[in-house]
Design a protein around this motif. Sequence first.
Motif, short mmCIF file in Angstrom:
data_model
loop_
_atom_site.label_atom_id
_atom_site.label_comp_id
_atom_site.label_asym_id
_atom_site.label_seq_id
_atom_site.Cartn_x
_atom_site.Cartn_y
_atom_site.Cartn_z
N LYS A 229 0.84 -1.26 0.18
CA LYS A 229 0.01 -0.10 0.02
C LYS A 229 0.79 1.35 0.01
CE LYS A 229 -4.25 -1.97 2.13
NZ LYS A 229 -5.37 -1.78 3.30
N ARG A 230 2.05 1.17 0.93
CA ARG A 230 2.91 2.47 0.75
C ARG A 230 3.98 2.56 -0.38
NH1 ARG A 230 4.01 4.29 6.06
NH2 ARG A 230 5.95 5.14 5.34
N LYS A 231 4.09 1.33 -1.14
CA LYS A 231 4.94 1.38 -2.42
C LYS A 231 6.35 1.64 -1.95
CE LYS A 231 1.61 1.30 -6.10
NZ LYS A 231 1.30 2.08 -7.40
N GLY A 232 7.15 0.99 -2.87
CA GLY A 232 8.75 1.36 -2.74
C GLY A 232 9.37 1.04 -4.24
N TYR A 233 10.19 1.79 -4.51
CA TYR A 233 10.89 2.08 -5.85
C TYR A 233 12.33 1.72 -5.53
CZ TYR A 233 6.41 4.08 -7.01
OH TYR A 233 5.19 4.45 -7.05
N LEU A 234 12.94 0.96 -6.27
CA LEU A 234 14.30 0.42 -6.26
C LEU A 234 15.02 0.17 -7.51
CD1 LEU A 234 12.31 -1.75 -4.43
CD2 LEU A 234 14.36 -2.14 -3.07
N ASP A 235 16.05 0.79 -7.66
CA ASP A 235 17.05 0.33 -8.76
C ASP A 235 18.05 -0.59 -8.40
OD1 ASP A 235 15.79 2.57 -10.30
OD2 ASP A 235 17.24 4.01 -9.32
N CYS A 236 18.03 -1.77 -9.25
CA CYS A 236 18.88 -2.95 -8.85
C CYS A 236 20.03 -3.44 -9.93
CB CYS A 236 17.69 -4.08 -8.69
SG CYS A 236 16.50 -3.68 -7.57
N GLU A 237 20.83 -3.98 -9.52
CA GLU A 237 21.81 -4.37 -10.40
C GLU A 237 22.48 -5.66 -9.89
OE1 GLU A 237 26.07 -2.63 -12.94
OE2 GLU A 237 24.86 -1.56 -11.38
N LEU A 238 22.74 -6.56 -10.49
CA LEU A 238 23.29 -7.90 -10.46
C LEU A 238 25.03 -7.73 -10.64
CD1 LEU A 238 23.51 -11.06 -9.52
CD2 LEU A 238 23.41 -11.37 -12.03
N LEU A 239 25.78 -7.93 -9.68
CA LEU A 239 27.24 -7.68 -9.66
C LEU A 239 27.91 -9.21 -9.37
CD1 LEU A 239 27.28 -4.53 -7.62
CD2 LEU A 239 27.54 -4.46 -10.14
N GLU A 240 27.79 -9.97 -10.07
CA GLU A 240 28.45 -11.42 -9.83
C GLU A 240 27.64 -12.11 -8.84
OE1 GLU A 240 32.72 -11.22 -10.34
OE2 GLU A 240 32.59 -10.69 -12.33
N ASN A 241 28.53 -12.09 -7.86
CA ASN A 241 27.91 -12.80 -6.56
C ASN A 241 27.41 -11.69 -5.41
OD1 ASN A 241 30.35 -11.90 -5.85
ND2 ASN A 241 30.96 -13.77 -4.35
N ARG A 242 27.33 -10.48 -5.97
CA ARG A 242 26.58 -9.52 -5.17
C ARG A 242 25.61 -8.66 -5.68
NH1 ARG A 242 28.79 -9.48 0.12
NH2 ARG A 242 28.36 -7.22 0.39
N VAL A 243 24.68 -7.91 -5.21
CA VAL A 243 23.86 -7.21 -5.80
C VAL A 243 23.97 -5.64 -5.07
CG1 VAL A 243 22.09 -9.20 -6.09
CG2 VAL A 243 22.07 -7.95 -3.96
N CYS A 244 23.29 -4.73 -6.21
CA CYS A 244 23.45 -3.54 -5.70
C CYS A 244 21.59 -2.93 -5.75
CB CYS A 244 24.38 -2.58 -6.76
SG CYS A 244 24.33 -0.92 -6.47
N ILE A 245 21.67 -2.45 -4.78
CA ILE A 245 20.05 -2.16 -4.54
C ILE A 245 20.02 -0.72 -3.97
CG2 ILE A 245 17.86 -2.38 -3.27
CD1 ILE A 245 19.17 -5.33 -2.38
N SER A 246 19.25 0.14 -4.75
CA SER A 246 19.57 1.65 -4.79
C SER A 246 18.29 2.08 -4.34
CB SER A 246 20.23 2.21 -6.03
OG SER A 246 21.51 1.71 -6.24
N GLY A 247 18.29 3.24 -3.67
CA GLY A 247 17.09 3.96 -3.41
C GLY A 247 17.10 5.44 -2.79
N LEU A 248 16.05 6.01 -2.41
CA LEU A 248 15.99 7.33 -1.53
C LEU A 248 15.60 6.77 -0.27
CD1 LEU A 248 14.94 9.82 -4.67
CD2 LEU A 248 17.08 9.17 -3.86
N ALA A 249 15.37 8.00 0.55
CA ALA A 249 14.93 7.99 2.00
C ALA A 249 14.60 9.29 2.38
CB ALA A 249 15.84 7.22 2.89
N LYS A 250 13.57 9.39 3.30
CA LYS A 250 13.36 10.52 4.05
C LYS A 250 13.12 10.53 5.53
CE LYS A 250 12.40 13.61 0.88
NZ LYS A 250 13.12 15.16 0.63
N CYS A 251 13.48 11.46 6.22
CA CYS A 251 13.50 11.43 7.77
C CYS A 251 12.00 11.87 8.07
CB CYS A 251 14.49 12.40 8.25
SG CYS A 251 14.47 12.06 9.86
N TYR A 252 11.48 11.13 8.83
CA TYR A 252 10.18 11.20 9.40
C TYR A 252 10.19 11.88 10.90
CZ TYR A 252 5.44 10.57 11.60
OH TYR A 252 4.20 10.59 12.38
#
Length: 260
Positions: A229-252
């Motif tokens: 319901k809140r939804k989330g948006y991610l940019d993702c990349e496979l780096l051989e045996n690792r993954v890169c997961i990117s996103g933004l954040a906000k302080c509440y």
Amino acid sequence: MKIYQIDAFTNEVFSGNPAAVCPLDKWISADLMQKIAAENNLAETAFYVKNNEQYEIRWFTPTVEVDLCGHATLAAAFVLFNYENYTDNLINFFSPRSGDLTVTKEGNLLSLNFPVDTLEPLQLTSQITDGLNTKPQKAFKGKTDYLFVFDHEDEILNLEPDFEKLSKWPVRGIIVTAQGKTSDFVSRFFAPQSGINEDPVTGSAHTTLIPFWAKELKKTKFSAIQLSKRKGYLDCELLENRVCISGLAKCYLIGEIFVK
């Protein structure tokens, strides 16, 4: 004790996945950390302690300590970068349960570098799929979660699982996924076993999703949406045996808690 509440994988408050972050000078007892997480009643509360050039990090749901949490690590990094006077663009975290984890900052974008999950095919028996109320096309088992693959985004969006049945499965949680209409793939994450019926945005689940979709789509970079319901948006990349997961954040929220 200082506490922050950060909405992760979003560019605005009241969306993404909220995580509490508690910076510590030294470790407190696991029992106290669990009580604080239960009192916060968020999907995750992260605690960290500086140790030389690293930050040791642990994560708690309201009921259990977990091996890995993406959104709370992103939230902890956001706190360090923005409020705790950390001046570099790379943070080295260390988890006793998951090893070395890094977060890099490029502008406002934060990128997690996590170990990739391993997948084993699961037979689609009624015992495995009972509780989802919609039959998936494929099933896999990762290190801690089940992954179920569906044909269409609408199936993911409209899924109404039986949480009581899911809570009895011998896994941390259940990932459901399909190709997306406006993104490469979409997902949802259910974890009644860990005290959270549905997690709004699950970074750690993407250590499973990224290698799966890399094989399916024959590419290594993806856009992803978690359809809570809140939804989330991610940019993702496979780096051989690792993954890169990117996103933004906000302080509440920034505040103090009193434990004595």
